[in-house]
Design a protein around this motif. Structure first.
Motif, mmCIF file in Angstrom:
data_model
loop_
_atom_site.group_PDB
_atom_site.id
_atom_site.type_symbol
_atom_site.label_atom_id
_atom_site.label_comp_id
_atom_site.label_asym_id
_atom_site.label_seq_id
_atom_site.Cartn_x
_atom_site.Cartn_y
_atom_site.Cartn_z
ATOM 1 N N GLY A 35 14.264 7.496 0.396
ATOM 2 C CA GLY A 35 13.818 7.129 -0.884
ATOM 3 C C GLY A 35 13.501 5.781 -0.869
ATOM 4 O O GLY A 35 12.594 5.198 -1.330
ATOM 5 N N GLU A 36 14.532 4.787 -0.420
ATOM 6 C CA GLU A 36 14.503 3.416 -0.413
ATOM 7 C C GLU A 36 13.128 2.936 0.544
ATOM 8 O O GLU A 36 12.767 1.938 0.210
ATOM 9 C CB GLU A 36 15.683 2.750 0.169
ATOM 10 N N SER A 37 13.052 3.514 1.593
ATOM 11 C CA SER A 37 11.869 3.276 2.500
ATOM 12 C C SER A 37 10.663 3.319 1.854
ATOM 13 O O SER A 37 9.837 2.438 1.960
ATOM 14 C CB SER A 37 11.747 4.146 3.849
ATOM 15 N N ASN A 38 10.329 4.529 0.999
ATOM 16 C CA ASN A 38 9.197 4.752 0.381
ATOM 17 C C ASN A 38 9.113 3.729 -0.608
ATOM 18 O O ASN A 38 7.952 3.390 -0.866
ATOM 19 C CB ASN A 38 9.449 6.342 -0.311
ATOM 20 N N ARG A 39 10.192 3.314 -1.544
ATOM 21 C CA ARG A 39 10.078 2.603 -2.690
ATOM 22 C C ARG A 39 9.662 1.103 -2.138
ATOM 23 O O ARG A 39 8.824 0.619 -2.854
ATOM 24 C CB ARG A 39 11.306 2.407 -3.236
ATOM 25 N N LEU A 40 10.294 0.662 -0.872
ATOM 26 C CA LEU A 40 9.803 -0.593 -0.208
ATOM 27 C C LEU A 40 8.278 -0.723 0.135
ATOM 28 O O LEU A 40 7.807 -1.514 -0.151
ATOM 29 C CB LEU A 40 10.784 -0.939 0.717
ATOM 30 N N LEU A 41 7.995 0.339 0.718
ATOM 31 C CA LEU A 41 6.422 0.576 0.962
ATOM 32 C C LEU A 41 5.717 0.440 -0.199
ATOM 33 O O LEU A 41 4.564 -0.351 -0.060
ATOM 34 C CB LEU A 41 6.180 1.852 1.673
ATOM 35 N N SER A 42 6.089 1.001 -1.247
ATOM 36 C CA SER A 42 4.962 0.961 -2.420
ATOM 37 C C SER A 42 5.310 -0.465 -3.176
ATOM 38 O O SER A 42 4.268 -0.934 -3.589
ATOM 39 C CB SER A 42 5.593 1.992 -3.371
ATOM 40 N N ALA A 43 6.409 -1.051 -3.142
ATOM 41 C CA ALA A 43 6.724 -2.429 -3.456
ATOM 42 C C ALA A 43 5.992 -3.240 -2.800
ATOM 43 O O ALA A 43 5.530 -4.341 -3.302
ATOM 44 C CB ALA A 43 8.175 -2.615 -3.578
ATOM 45 N N LEU A 44 6.055 -3.383 -1.459
ATOM 46 C CA LEU A 44 4.994 -4.318 -0.833
ATOM 47 C C LEU A 44 3.740 -4.132 -1.260
ATOM 48 O O LEU A 44 3.067 -5.427 -1.347
ATOM 49 C CB LEU A 44 4.883 -3.953 0.645
ATOM 50 N N ILE A 45 3.003 -3.199 -1.581
ATOM 51 C CA ILE A 45 1.721 -3.145 -2.224
ATOM 52 C C ILE A 45 1.593 -3.768 -3.720
ATOM 53 O O ILE A 45 0.704 -4.610 -3.975
ATOM 54 C CB ILE A 45 1.024 -1.768 -2.185
ATOM 55 N N ARG A 46 2.589 -3.073 -4.619
ATOM 56 C CA ARG A 46 2.541 -3.455 -5.790
ATOM 57 C C ARG A 46 2.618 -4.884 -6.106
ATOM 58 O O ARG A 46 2.027 -5.506 -7.148
ATOM 59 C CB ARG A 46 3.576 -2.773 -6.606
ATOM 60 N N HIS A 47 3.590 -5.701 -5.287
ATOM 61 C CA HIS A 47 3.943 -7.071 -5.611
ATOM 62 C C HIS A 47 3.039 -7.799 -4.900
ATOM 63 O O HIS A 47 2.723 -9.179 -5.254
ATOM 64 C CB HIS A 47 5.424 -7.390 -5.343
ATOM 65 N N SER A 48 2.392 -7.632 -3.686
ATOM 66 C CA SER A 48 1.484 -8.393 -2.968
ATOM 67 C C SER A 48 0.186 -8.332 -3.690
ATOM 68 O O SER A 48 -0.648 -9.180 -3.645
ATOM 69 C CB SER A 48 1.476 -8.163 -1.718
ATOM 70 N N LYS A 49 -0.333 -6.958 -4.012
ATOM 71 C CA LYS A 49 -1.685 -6.648 -4.221
ATOM 72 C C LYS A 49 -2.620 -7.350 -3.231
ATOM 73 O O LYS A 49 -3.566 -7.754 -3.638
ATOM 74 C CB LYS A 49 -1.954 -7.194 -5.794
ATOM 75 N N SER A 50 -2.139 -7.063 -1.877
ATOM 76 C CA SER A 50 -3.016 -7.733 -0.880
ATOM 77 C C SER A 50 -3.826 -6.811 -0.024
ATOM 78 O O SER A 50 -3.041 -5.601 0.437
ATOM 79 C CB SER A 50 -2.115 -8.634 0.076
ATOM 80 N N LYS A 51 -4.664 -6.863 0.440
ATOM 81 C CA LYS A 51 -5.918 -5.931 1.207
ATOM 82 C C LYS A 51 -5.186 -6.009 2.575
ATOM 83 O O LYS A 51 -5.208 -4.992 3.223
ATOM 84 C CB LYS A 51 -7.132 -6.816 1.340
ATOM 85 N N ASP A 52 -4.702 -7.111 3.029
ATOM 86 C CA ASP A 52 -4.103 -7.262 4.510
ATOM 87 C C ASP A 52 -2.968 -6.466 4.429
ATOM 88 O O ASP A 52 -2.560 -5.743 5.441
ATOM 89 C CB ASP A 52 -3.605 -8.652 4.795
ATOM 90 N N VAL A 53 -1.920 -6.413 3.580
ATOM 91 C CA VAL A 53 -0.935 -5.516 3.489
ATOM 92 C C VAL A 53 -1.343 -3.996 3.432
ATOM 93 O O VAL A 53 -0.746 -3.178 4.235
ATOM 94 C CB VAL A 53 0.108 -5.724 2.005
ATOM 95 N N ILE A 54 -2.261 -3.560 2.724
ATOM 96 C CA ILE A 54 -2.898 -2.106 2.630
ATOM 97 C C ILE A 54 -3.278 -1.988 3.957
ATOM 98 O O ILE A 54 -3.073 -0.491 4.447
ATOM 99 C CB ILE A 54 -3.745 -1.989 1.554
ATOM 100 N N ARG A 55 -4.090 -2.744 4.473
ATOM 101 C CA ARG A 55 -4.544 -2.352 5.944
ATOM 102 C C ARG A 55 -3.429 -2.153 7.050
ATOM 103 O O ARG A 55 -3.506 -1.146 7.759
ATOM 104 C CB ARG A 55 -5.509 -3.570 6.397
ATOM 105 N N THR A 56 -2.297 -2.992 6.947
ATOM 106 C CA THR A 56 -1.180 -2.622 8.001
ATOM 107 C C THR A 56 -0.514 -1.426 7.608
ATOM 108 O O THR A 56 -0.248 -0.697 8.293
ATOM 109 C CB THR A 56 -0.246 -3.946 7.524
ATOM 110 N N ILE A 57 -0.396 -1.041 6.211
ATOM 111 C CA ILE A 57 0.272 0.357 6.072
ATOM 112 C C ILE A 57 -0.523 1.302 6.545
ATOM 113 O O ILE A 57 -0.266 2.354 6.996
ATOM 114 C CB ILE A 57 0.546 0.293 4.437
ATOM 115 N N VAL A 58 -2.064 1.415 6.165
ATOM 116 C CA VAL A 58 -2.960 2.303 6.840
ATOM 117 C C VAL A 58 -2.867 2.364 8.175
ATOM 118 O O VAL A 58 -2.633 3.686 8.787
ATOM 119 C CB VAL A 58 -4.382 1.955 6.221
ATOM 120 N N GLN A 59 -2.841 1.337 9.089
ATOM 121 C CA GLN A 59 -2.836 1.405 10.210
ATOM 122 C C GLN A 59 -1.487 1.899 10.967
ATOM 123 O O GLN A 59 -1.357 2.576 11.890
ATOM 124 C CB GLN A 59 -2.936 -0.271 10.958
ATOM 125 N N SER A 60 -0.427 1.722 10.150
ATOM 126 C CA SER A 60 0.988 2.065 10.640
ATOM 127 C C SER A 60 1.087 3.852 10.003
ATOM 128 O O SER A 60 2.152 4.075 10.126
ATOM 129 C CB SER A 60 2.095 1.162 10.135
#
Length: 607
Positions: A464-489
């Motif tokens: 649960g916490e991993s999912n929430r942190l994954l989501s938080a990285l996107i929600r708080h950064s609103k960054s394309k680079d972050v999204i790309r990193t998460i897609v690639q992973s």
């Protein structure tokens, strides 16, 4: 042996109207034989059938009664004799004898009943059935203030009897509590604190009763805290302190009693023990150090007791606890970190502690435990950092102090409790901190570990916490680079699964993150969203009457973003979304209804 056989024969044929002298001789013979070899003599008594005769000899008028009760008390020291005593019908006459005035009879009767009840379900039931406990509690009340040796002896036996009667039996313990035994026992402890045997009996009885929730409420209305602390201060022997600790620990789970213990000066006693034992390698001292520091942490779990000891961060107790963190004792490091985590339960305390340098102390502690570290210490230090990161003003300060980097050193940990706290700490730190969220979100090692932990099915908390942190990285950064990193992973599928969580807050966090992905990097994520069947899931969420209003709202926002992709738009069209959404126009929640109208227009235009 011949004398014994002779005595048993005589007793067997005896009757209540036999002359007392002839009975006395036989009973003395039995007592003598029991003193020499209790077990063997008890077996002979059982085989002889004399137990049934004893039932008729237990009369208040007889001069032999005390001796008969004494013999029963002696034979019932053997486990194999307890049920035969019950079967021989000895309990009702013994309970009747509790009403007599003769102190010797009362003493031996109390012993007999106490021994028969020891670890014997049948014995306890029989005493319960005959109403024995009630009479004994009344005796305790009336004898409570008498300090002559005979009364104290009787009080000790009666306490012991009640202890054996109720030990590890919730029903019988509740019965004693309802009879009001707790205030009586507390009073006893206060009056007879000089009598070691009686004090010990009271403590064991408290330990017995203190586990029950209902007892704690009753204890809270007495001065138990004061009495126990007073008694504790007098103790020198380890075993005696240990006995008091065993009562203090369950009682200290009650918040009212926590405060009473703090006010009675228990904390000072505990700090003194810590100081005396910290450098010792004696087994008893190590045990005492652990118990004292654990109890200290327990006292800090109560809001009032914690705040009283914090004293605006100036309290001597708070300062002493701080000094535990750099200690060389793992036990003290652990207790110190847990204590800080407990002090960090409101914004004011957290802000004060961060401003006064606590973060560096915790980071230094974590540093000492990176390689082959102590898992409980790691867990406690991370708990403290997580709590300290909750107030908004602390986040930037902690980030610039390097907390994120310190925490990331534990990414390699294979221990779920450490993983769980590490994730929680990072999630708290990046809340509304765009720069930090972006920096962490671009950290491939972190994102890959999160994706791995999102599949930790054996550890729901970590997952649960991993999912929430994954989501938080996107929600708080609103960054394309972050999204790309998460897609690639390969992280996208986990966010889609998270949207189906049973917890509304997690569903919501997932939908907001997915909406940002769709708005910022739809082309990159398109394939993964399709494979994860996001459109079907959104259809299900919108069709389900049980979905919360915010879930429906965010699902519609996401649909509007997804139709920017040709393949996803086709999926949306093939699933009759318009039908579901037109129904939501009349939703009782105005925001949902408005969004339904907007979504309907968008879908109509696109089709």
């Amino acid at each position: 042996a011949d004398n014994l056989s002779e005595a048993l024969k005589k007793l067997k044929i005896t009757s209540t109207d036999s002359p007392a002298d002839s009975l006395e001789g036989c009973l003395d013979c039995l007592l003598q034989a029991l003193a020499q070899n209790n077990m063997e003599t008890s077996e002979k008594i059982q085989k002889s059938g004399v137990l049934q005769v004893f039932a008729s000899l237990l009369t208040p008028q007889s001069s032999c009664t005390a001796k008969v009760a004494n013999i029963i008390a002696e034979v019932a020291r053997n486990e194999f004799m307890r049920n035969p005593c019950v079967d021989a019908g000895l309990i009702p006459p013994l309970v009747q004898l509790l009403n007599c005035k003769d102190q010797e009879v009362l003493l031996q009767t109390g012993r007999a009943l106490g021994n028969i009840c020891y670890d014997s379900h049948e014995g306890r039931n029989a005493v319960d059935h005959a109403g024995g406990a009630h009479i004994v509690v009344d005796h305790l009340r009336s004898l409570c203030s008498k300090t002559d040796p005979a009364s104290e002896k009787l009080l000790t036996v009666f306490c012991g009897m009640l202890m054996n009667y109720s030990n590890e039996n919730d029903t019988l313990q509740s019965q004693l509590i309802n009879m009001g035994v707790i205030p009586t026992l507390v009073k006893l402890l206060g009056i007879h604190c000089q009598n070691a045997a009686l004090t010990e009996m009271c403590l064991v009885a408290f330990g017995n009763l203190a586990e029950l929730e209902s007892s704690k409420e009753q204890f809270a209305y007495t001065n138990i805290a004061e009495e126990l602390v007073k008694l504790f201060k007098k103790q020198i022997e380890h075993d005696k302190k240990e006995m008091i600790f065993e009562v203090l620990a369950p009682l200290a789970e009650n918040d009212v009693i926590k405060l009473q213990l703090v006010e009675a000066g228990l904390v000072e006693c505990l700090l003194e023990i810590v100081q005396k034992t910290v450098d010792s390698d004696k087994e008893d001292d190590i045990a005492e150090l652990k118990t004292a520091s654990d109890l200290m942490v327990l006292l800090l779990l109560g809001d009032e007791s914690m705040q009283k000891l914090f004293e605006g961060g100036k309290g001597s107790v708070f300062q002493r606890v701080l000094s535990w963190i750099p200690s060389n004792s793992h036990q003290l490091q652990l207790a110190g970190a847990l204590a800080i985590a407990n002090f960090a339960r409101n914004d004011g305390n957290c802000i004060h502690m961060v401003d006064n340098g606590i973060v560096q102390k915790l980071m230094d502690l974590l540093d000492r435990h990176v390689e082959d570290g102590n898992v409980t210490v790691q867990h406690a230090a991370l708990s403290a950092l997580r709590n300290l990161a909750i107030p908004v003003v602390n986040k930037a300060k902690m980030l610039s102090a390097g907390v994120a980097e310190a925490v990331l050193k534990f990414l390699r940990s294979e221990m779920p409790p450490v993983q769980f706290k590490l994730l929680g700490t990072l999630r708290m730190l990046i809340d509304a901190q765009a720069e930090a969220a972006e920096q962490l979100g671009k950290n491939v090692k972190l994102v890959e570990r999160l994706v791995e932990w999102c599949e930790a099915k054996d550890h729901a908390g970590v997952m649960g916490e991993s999912n929430r942190l994954l989501s938080a990285l996107i929600r708080h950064s609103k960054s394309k680079d972050v999204i790309r990193t998460i897609v690639q992973s390969s992280g996208i599928k986990h966010l889609v699964t998270m949207a189906t969580s049973e917890h509304v807050i997690m569903q919501n966090e997932a939908l907001v993150a997915l909406a940002l992905i769709a708005a910022l990097e739809l082309v990159t994520a398109e394939k993964d969203l399709e494979n994860a069947q996001l459109v079907q899931i959104l259809h299900r969420l919108l069709s389900d009457d049980r979905s919360a209003p915010e879930i429906k709202y965010n699902s519609m926002v996401l649909i509007c973003a997804l139709i920017g992709s040709e393949s996803l738009q086709k999926e949306v069209q093939s699933m009759a979304f318009l039908e579901v959404i037109s129904k939501l126009r009349s939703h009782e929640n105005k925001t949902v209804a408005q969004q339904a109208s907007l979504t309907e227009q968008r879908l109509a235009v696109e089709s």
